[in-house]
Enzyme design. Structure first.
Site, short mmCIF file in Angstrom:
data_model
loop_
_atom_site.label_atom_id
_atom_site.label_comp_id
_atom_site.label_asym_id
_atom_site.label_seq_id
_atom_site.Cartn_x
_atom_site.Cartn_y
_atom_site.Cartn_z
CG ASP A 56 11.90 -41.45 120.73
OD1 ASP A 56 11.37 -42.56 120.98
OD2 ASP A 56 11.51 -40.39 121.26
CB SER A 57 13.19 -47.27 121.02
OG SER A 57 12.87 -47.63 119.69
CG ASP A 95 9.16 -41.90 117.69
OD1 ASP A 95 7.95 -41.63 117.69
OD2 ASP A 95 9.67 -42.77 118.43
CE LYS A 124 5.87 -43.71 118.13
NZ LYS A 124 6.36 -43.16 119.42
CD GLU A 126 7.17 -39.94 123.83
OE1 GLU A 126 7.25 -39.36 124.93
OE2 GLU A 126 7.98 -40.81 123.47
CD GLU A 193 5.86 -47.14 125.61
OE1 GLU A 193 5.93 -46.32 124.67
OE2 GLU A 193 6.87 -47.62 126.17
#
Ligand code: KIV
Length: 276
Positions: A56-57, A95, A124, A126, A193
């Site tokens: 999602d960057s 993501d 993925k 968070e 991270e």
């Protein structure tokens, strides 16, 4: 019919979760990168990257937002589908965007979209302790999961900025416990991270599943960076863990190959890319 079986004898068969576990066991570093379109996906594959993340960057590097918060499931599906068309060997992870996994049911529904429409092989998210039930629900439905710990960019407004996580011993202990619980719930990869080297190493030793780091030191099982950062496309201040691999190379594929080799021979990350 079983394309994966047919490809097993190839010199470079497609990467899957077993390949990644084996690489951890054999202490062969896993080289991972983000990609957002088919053209770069082809280059990232040609350079020997093992895992490709449609992160999602993309909200920042493709869409020009300040954070990853505005990214939607439709955005990830669109970019994952393009990346999937460019890949043959690497394992494709996508993501789960902000607020797309607030309940186990919503997480399952959106994971199915990323896999069926986007072509992802793993999702993925968070998470920490709070996401154990979600990971367990996805895992029970055979959805491969990567759990992202440490600095969680989707929480930037709650945390108040992008900063190193787990420096205090209590917080480090909490992160080790969360990683263990996420693995027990079925996570197949843990991504860390921005954590101190020592914590990256402790979590890597504690887990059986591969641990991929971004600013998590040299002792993790693999490294990941944002593609546009290593190609020196990103302008302005970049995080400490970023290294410009384009410098000294003309073609982007050579820069990507230099990154993959540096991960494999452990010359990246160097001390200046790490946190204590
Ligand atoms: O979105 C992303 O690119 C990521 C990496 C920074 C790991 O999550």
């Amino acid at each position: 019919m079983y394309t994966q079986l047919e490809q097993r004898g190839m010199p470079q068969p497609p990467v899957n979760v077993s390949t990644l576990r084996r690489m951890k066991d054999e202490k062969r570093p896993i080289a991972c990168l983000t990609a957002y379109d088919a053209s770069y996906a082809v280059l990232v594959d040609a350079a020997g990257t093992d895992v490709v993340l449609v992160g999602d960057s993309l909200g920042m590097v493709i869409q020009g937002h300040d954070t990853t918060v505005p990214v939607t499931v439709d955005d990830i599906v669109y970019h994952a589908r393009a990346v999937a068309r460019g890949l043959q060997r690497p394992f494709l992870v996508a993501d789960m965007p902000f607020m797309s996994y607030t309940t186990p049911e919503q997480a399952l529904e959106n994971s199915v979209r990323l896999m069926q429409e986007g072509g992802a092989m793993m999702v993925k998210l968070e998470g920490g302790e709070g996401q154990v039930d979600i990971v367990s629900h996805l895992s029970r439905h055979d959805i491969p999961v990567c759990a992202h710990l440490g600095l969680k960019p989707q929480s930037v407004h709650k945390v108040g900025g992008f900063r190193v996580q787990g420096r205090e011993s209590g917080k480090a202990r909490e992160m080790i416990d969360a990683a263990q619980r996420l693995q027990d719930a079925g996570a197949d990869i843990v991504l860390l991270e921005c954590v101190p080297n020592e914590l990256g190493e402790a979590i890597t030793r504690a887990l059986e599943v591969p641990v991929i780091g971004i600013g998590a030191g040299p002792e993790v099982d693999g490294q990941i960076l944002v593609l546009y950062d290593i190609l020196d496309i990103t302008q302005g201040r970049t995080p400490r863990f970023v290294r410009n691999f384009q410098s000294g190379h003309t073609a982007p594929v050579d820069a990507i190959r230099a990154y993959v080799e540096a991960v494999r021979d452990r010359s990246y990350p160097a001390p200046e890319h790490c946190f204590s």
